[in-house]
Scaffold this motif. Structure first.
Motif, PDB file in Angstrom:
ATOM      1  N   ASP A   1       0.836  -1.198   0.000  1.00  0.00           N
ATOM      2  CA  ASP A   1       0.000   0.000   0.000  1.00  0.00           C
ATOM      3  C   ASP A   1       0.872   1.249   0.000  1.00  0.00           C
TER       4      ASP A   1
ATOM      5  N   LYS B   1       1.641   8.009   0.285  1.00  0.00           N
ATOM      6  CA  LYS B   1       2.075   8.098   1.681  1.00  0.00           C
ATOM      7  C   LYS B   1       3.451   8.753   1.760  1.00  0.00           C
TER       8      LYS B   1
ATOM      9  N   MET C   1       4.299  -1.063   4.703  1.00  0.00           N
ATOM     10  CA  MET C   1       3.023  -1.313   4.025  1.00  0.00           C
ATOM     11  C   MET C   1       3.021  -2.623   3.227  1.00  0.00           C
TER      12      MET C   1
ATOM     13  N   ASP D   1       0.359  -4.822   4.701  1.00  0.00           N
ATOM     14  CA  ASP D   1      -1.046  -4.487   4.515  1.00  0.00           C
ATOM     15  C   ASP D   1      -1.879  -5.681   4.031  1.00  0.00           C
TER      16      ASP D   1
ATOM     17  N   ASN E   1      -9.829   9.898  -1.200  1.00  0.00           N
ATOM     18  CA  ASN E   1      -8.436   9.619  -0.844  1.00  0.00           C
ATOM     19  C   ASN E   1      -8.112   8.192  -1.298  1.00  0.00           C
TER      20      ASN E   1
ATOM     21  N   ASP F   1      -5.718   6.486  -0.619  1.00  0.00           N
ATOM     22  CA  ASP F   1      -5.070   5.709   0.439  1.00  0.00           C
ATOM     23  C   ASP F   1      -6.084   5.026   1.354  1.00  0.00           C
TER      24      ASP F   1
ATOM     25  N   GLU G   1      -7.922   2.645   0.666  1.00  0.00           N
ATOM     26  CA  GLU G   1      -8.210   1.611  -0.342  1.00  0.00           C
ATOM     27  C   GLU G   1      -8.736   0.327   0.269  1.00  0.00           C
ATOM     28  N   GLY G   2      -8.404   0.102   1.552  1.00  0.00           N
ATOM     29  CA  GLY G   2      -8.799  -1.166   2.181  1.00  0.00           C
ATOM     30  C   GLY G   2     -10.303  -1.354   2.129  1.00  0.00           C
TER      31      GLY G   2
ATOM     32  N   THR H   1      -5.804  -4.503   8.225  1.00  0.00           N
ATOM     33  CA  THR H   1      -4.924  -3.425   8.682  1.00  0.00           C
ATOM     34  C   THR H   1      -5.503  -2.146   8.084  1.00  0.00           C
ATOM     35  N   LEU H   2      -6.595  -1.674   8.695  1.00  0.00           N
ATOM     36  CA  LEU H   2      -7.409  -0.697   7.974  1.00  0.00           C
ATOM     37  C   LEU H   2      -7.081   0.759   8.236  1.00  0.00           C
TER      38      LEU H   2
ATOM     39  N   GLY I   1      -4.670   3.844  10.353  1.00  0.00           N
ATOM     40  CA  GLY I   1      -3.633   4.353  11.246  1.00  0.00           C
ATOM     41  C   GLY I   1      -4.266   4.863  12.543  1.00  0.00           C
TER      42      GLY I   1
ATOM     43  N   ALA J   1      -4.527  -2.952  12.480  1.00  0.00           N
ATOM     44  CA  ALA J   1      -3.394  -2.095  12.081  1.00  0.00           C
ATOM     45  C   ALA J   1      -2.323  -2.017  13.163  1.00  0.00           C
TER      46      ALA J   1
END
Ligand code: BES
Ligand code: MN
Ligand code: ZN
Length: 498
Positions: free
Chosen positions: A272, A279, A287, A290, A347, A349, A351-352, A376-377, A379, A466
């Motif tokens: 990711d 990022k 990542m 991920d 966004n 990022d 993406e999950g 790991t969705l 932060g 995560a």
């Protein structure tokens, strides 16, 4: 590593190493006290001289203890007796395994399962002995050409138990080995770099798992098949990558024909970068982890199959990379998910949730008893809970409680967070049915809110891993979490039928 159960007196047993617990303020455990008596006060003498106090994590290795038949004895500090708990038991087991492995002893007998532990039985203590020992001895050095080899490593560990507990101990050893194998699979896959562990590689791993267990069937969908199903959200994430995306399904048939399956959905982003919403480069290497949700699904299915659990379990893994390119999704793009709901990708990022939402719709074809996704969705979850608990959100409180309890039992804990409808409005979009981000506040919850919109037709829970899936720092590496939680959840669902 080979594990057995024995019922022997600590000073009479022949072994490369005898492992005994000592509590703080030099208080001997029952087995240590027996050993001390037979060796005419060998341990009390040493402790008095100040060699060890019994604090958590302390160890003291003695050679050729006079009056005993073993080559070595290892004393392990267990902390204050009245504060001894599951975590400390696991810590004691871990330091023992590590020290014995480096001591030159090739076999050991551990008396730690004899330690008193409120709410935990022999089965638990023996199973943890296996799981924790295997976990500490693993080093992620598969891709190092020179491995730090130990010349005489530990090969056999015996758990000492009361002779009445022999049968339960055997069950615990078998379950422990199966669960540890599942955890190890998840760790190795997690630690593999993105250039090796691609979506295609994950699909191959699923095939290998199925080839080894005849109760597991596997199917892999490619881009064309996903397009036919209308998986516009998942495919939008894959657009920027040269590696083809895959949707992997594994069906484990251990239960009655027709019994509704538990479906586990694992996020499989094999790298990711964030995509166009790229990022920052520091720690971006992490990542590669991920895909740890996907790895935990494979690990759990492996453990299930090895324990021959009388249940039906399905694993669903949406697998892709998330990279920027001239073809990648852009902020503002609007995509249509398999459910028909449209999504404004504010966004790339986030993406999950885009790959999971289509996987959640796909799950309906299995007519699930319950669905649990593992990802790991966010932060934000690391900020909220750190690295000790996974975030747990659910549309069903009873299911949430089952998972929480399984986590406590398995020493792989989760913490329940709210999924109140008030949070849903953060996903409002002017142009589509929803946005894929919900702003700075409550990021873990709004991510789960997003998923909940695709899990309306069944009981569903989401584990945000995560913070727990890998460790940073000196011992950087995948943890294999939450394979232990998930396996325990499934074990508990078998009730008395095994
Ligand atoms: N895979 C990350 C989440 C993540 C970040 C896990 C750091 C562990 C450590 C996920 O795809 C992501 O990038 N999430 C974004 C969501 C945000 C854009 C709403 C995040 O958490 O920053
Ligand atoms: Mn991301
Ligand atoms: Zn991600």
């Amino acid at each position: 590593m080979k594990f057995t159960a024995k019922s022997e007196k600590p000073a009479a047993v022949k072994a490369g190493c005898v492992v005994l617990g000592v509590y703080e303020r030099r208080k001997l455990s029952e087995a240590a006290s027996q050993f001390d008596k037979t060796t005419r006060g060998l341990l009390t003498g040493l402790l008095k001289e100040g060699d060890m106090d019994g604090k958590c994590g302390q160890t003291l290795l003695l050679h050729h203890p006079h009056g005993a038949r073993c080559e070595r004895v290892l004393l392990v500090g267990c902390g204050k007796k009245n504060e001894f708990n599951a975590t400390r038991y696991r810590d004691a087991v871990a330091s023992a395994a590590d020290v014995v492995n480096r001591s030159g002893a090739s076999d050991a007998i551990s008396y730690l399962p004899g330690l008193e532990l409120r709410g935990r039985d022999t089965y638990w203590k023996v199973r943890q002995l296996v799981e924790v020992s295997i976990a500490v001895l693993y080093k992620p050095d598969e891709l190092k050409s020179k491995k730090d080899k130990i010349s005489r490593p530990l090969r056999r560990i015996a758990a000492n138990v009361d002779s009445n507990d022999a049968e339960i101990a055997h069950k615990a050893l078998n379950d422990g080995e199966a669960i540890a194998a599942g955890i190890q699979l998840a760790r190795t896959l997690g630690d593999l770099p993105g250039n090796i562990c691609t979506p295609t590689y994950l699909a191959e791993q699923a095939r290998t798992l199925a080839a080894g267990h005849k109760q597991i069937k596997v199917s892999v969908l490619d881009k064309a098949a996903m397009k036919k199903l209308g998986m516009g959200a998942l495919l939008s994430v894959a657009r920027g990558s040269e590696e083809p995306a895959r949707l992997i399904s594994l069906e484990y048939h251990g239960g009655r024909e027709g019994a509704k399956p538990v479906v586990l959905v694992g996020k499989g982003v094999t790298f990711d970068s964030g995509g166009i919403s790229i990022k920052p480069s520091s720690a971006m290497d992490e990542m590669k982890y991920d895909m740890c949700g996907a790895a935990s699904v494979l690990g759990t299915l492996k453990a299930c199959a090895e324990m021959k659990l009388p249940l039906n379990v399905v694993g669903v893994i949406p697998a892709t990379e998330n990279l920027p390119s001239g073809n990648a999704s852009k902020p503002g793009d609007i995509v249509t998910s398999m459910s028909g709901q449209t999504i404004e990708v504010l966004n790339t990022d986030a993406e999950g949730r885009l790959i999971l939402c289509d996987a959640l719709s796909y799950c309906e074809k299995f007519d699930p008893e319950v669905v649990v996704d593992i990802a790991t969705l966010t932060g934000a979850c690391v900020i909220a809970l750190g690295s000790h608990a996974a975030g747990l959100l659910s549309n069903d409180d009873k299911l949430a409680e089952e998972l929480l309890n399984a986590g406590t039992t398995a020493a792989d804990r989760a913490w329940h967070m709210p999924l109140w409808e008030e949070y849903q409005q953060q996903l409002d979009s002017n142009f589509a049915d929803m946005a894929n981000i919900g702003g700075r506040e409550a990021g873990t919850i709004t991510a789960a809110c997003f998923l909940s919109r695709y899990a309306k037709d069944y009981r569903w829970a989401h584990l945000d891993i995560a913070g727990v899936a890998w460790k940073q720092g000196k011992n950087k590496g995948a943890t294999g979490r939450p394979v232990a939680l998930l396996t325990q959840f499934l074990l508990d669902r078998c009730g008395n039928s095994r």
